[in-house]
Write an enzyme that holds these catalytic residues in place. Structure first.
Site, short mmCIF file in Angstrom:
data_model
loop_
_atom_site.label_atom_id
_atom_site.label_comp_id
_atom_site.label_asym_id
_atom_site.label_seq_id
_atom_site.Cartn_x
_atom_site.Cartn_y
_atom_site.Cartn_z
N CYS A 188 0.80 -1.23 0.00
CA CYS A 188 0.00 0.00 0.00
C CYS A 188 0.83 1.28 0.00
CB CYS A 188 -0.95 0.00 1.20
SG CYS A 188 -1.96 -1.48 1.28
N HIS A 330 -3.70 7.91 5.50
CA HIS A 330 -3.95 6.63 4.82
C HIS A 330 -5.40 6.22 5.08
CE1 HIS A 330 -2.51 3.11 2.76
NE2 HIS A 330 -2.77 2.29 3.77
N HIS A 369 -10.19 1.09 -0.69
CA HIS A 369 -8.75 0.85 -0.54
C HIS A 369 -8.22 0.31 -1.86
CE1 HIS A 369 -4.94 0.47 1.14
NE2 HIS A 369 -5.20 -0.17 2.27
#
Length: 440
Positions: A188, A330, A369
């Site tokens: 990520c 995030h 996400h």
């Protein structure tokens, strides 16, 4: 040989973002992207993939791209070529093209004109892409192929569809990029890493323009199983309204939704952009990446590690933590991520009361996400906030977690005067990444 590589550019020449190309759910262009982000309009919807229901998986919401209209997005791509390419490749090609067009750079290189017409020498144009898992759909098709009817486990087009780097390399062929062309995979934080590599290419003088992006298509049962295996609170469960499924920093958080698509940013030195009269969204002041080398799936929950990385990248740029006007988190709507970010801000600014901490938000409620593309979306959103001088809201934030009880721009879009912002990214493998951006 390109002799200009022997003359490094002025190290004080900032790197700027001049173009954004996106192929995201409900989002064909940068204007729509900004509209969704700035108003908190979620693109997470009820999952429409029969494979999830057939597998009996309790996953009900995702940010889904749907069909890709090749003729509309890539009108001059030969149909015979398009038929060989996967959706990953086609979406990335469109995002790369659109980033160049948004930056005012003509596809095809210097042959179409000098710098004043947006022409770039092919050897001076690079592409760096990020993907956490590569061509998942192809792997699914290949693994489940009937060995009798399809003994080679795939079609003749598998050479294109099965390589994680093909979206970048085929995009390079499409736009005439002859510089560094590569694809990285760092979970990520990969999107941040792609931008970080772009900064190095530009600061060293190895390229004049770098197209840094990400492509991710994880809405498949195999990926969902990975996160469901981690337990409750990771993937969001069924909701009456899928658009509210992702709730960062909220007491009632339920985890994240999967998101898919492609996005690319056009980066160049500011002197180069000014010389050709380009519009500049923001300056990219710097990037720092750290591997904690501590725990495979968790992160520093005290906040010291992230705070030190933020302080370091700001120090590199000659800025101070007290000057931060916004933090793009995030923001996965998972407990550890949310509280770790909040604690890091308190460690970074220990003399500030919670009411004085800089606004801190997440765009995960909008696009889910997107793993290897998440850092690209974060930097794009943060740059546009700086450009428009407007903070985007954290959608679905209603009841703050006591650990995260400060300003998450919950009330809706907010006009603001600020010139410094920070983008955060975290990943399995003990990875932390921070970008600092400035109003141009």
């Amino acid at each position: 040989m390109d002799s200009s590589r022997a003359h490094p550019p002025d190290p004080s020449d900032p790197i700027v973002l001049t173009g954004i190309g996106c192929v995201l759910p409900g989002t064909p262009d940068v204007q729509t992207f900004w509209s969704h982000v700035s108003t908190g309009t979620s693109q997470v919807s009820r999952l429409e993939k029969p494979a999830f229901a057939a597998a009996g998986l309790p996953v009900h919401a995702a940010a889904q791209l749907g069909g890709f209209d090749t003729a509309a997005r890539l009108p001059d791509l030969f149909p015979a070529h398009a038929a060989k390419y996967s959706r990953d490749i086609l979406a990335t090609m469109a995002a790369v093209r659109d980033a160049l067009a948004d930056a005012g750079i003509e596809r095809g290189g210097i042959e179409r004109g000098g710098i004043e017409r947006g022409g770039i020498a092919p050897e001076r144009l690079s592409i760096v892409q990020s993907s956490s898992r590569g061509p998942l759909s192809w792997w699914t098709e290949t693994i489940t192929a009937d060995p009798e009817s399809n003994p080679y486990g795939g079609k003749a087009t598998a050479m294109f569809r099965g390589l994680a780097g093909c979206p970048a390399t085929l995009s390079a062929i499409d736009v005439g990029a002859k510089g560094l062309v590569t694809t990285i995979s760092s979970a990520c934080v990969g999107g941040h890493h792609a931008i970080g590599l772009a900064l190095r290419e530009l600061r060293s003088g190895s390229a004049d323009v770098v197209l840094a992006g990400g492509h991710e298509f994880p809405v498949v049962p195999e990926v969902a199983r990975c996160y469901l295996a981690l337990g409750d609170g990771v993937l969001s469960p069924e909701s009456d309204d899928p658009a509210t499924a992702v709730r960062p920093y909220d007491r009632d958080r339920r985890g994240f939704a999967l998101g898919e698509g492609a996005m690319t940013l056009c980066l160049e030195r500011e002197s180069h952009a000014r010389a050709r009269g380009a519009r500049i969204y923001a300056r990219i002041l710097g990037h720092r990446a750290l591997n904690e080398a501590h725990h495979a799936t968790s992160m520093d929950l005290v906040g010291d590690v992230t705070a030190s990385v933020v302080a370091g990248v700001l120090d590199d740029a000659g800025r101070k933590p007290e000057e931060i006007g916004y933090v793009c988190g995030h923001g996965t709507a998972t407990r550890y991520n949310d509280i770790a970010e909040s604690r890091a801000l308190r460690r970074l600014l220990p003399r500030h009361d919670d009411a004085d901490l800089p606004p801190h938000g997440s765009n995960k409620p909008i696009y889910g996400h997107t793993f290897g593309m998440a850092g690209i979306i974060n930097v794009a959103a943060t740059s546009l906030m700086l450009h428009h001088q407007r903070l985007a809201p954290t959608a679905n934030h209603r009841t703050p977690d006591p650990e995260c009880d400060y300003d998450h721009v919950a009330e809706g879009p907010r006009d603001a005067e600020f010139d410094l912002a920070v983008s955060l990214s975290f990943a399995f493998g003990s990875q932390t990444s921070v970008m600092a951006l400035e109003h141009a």
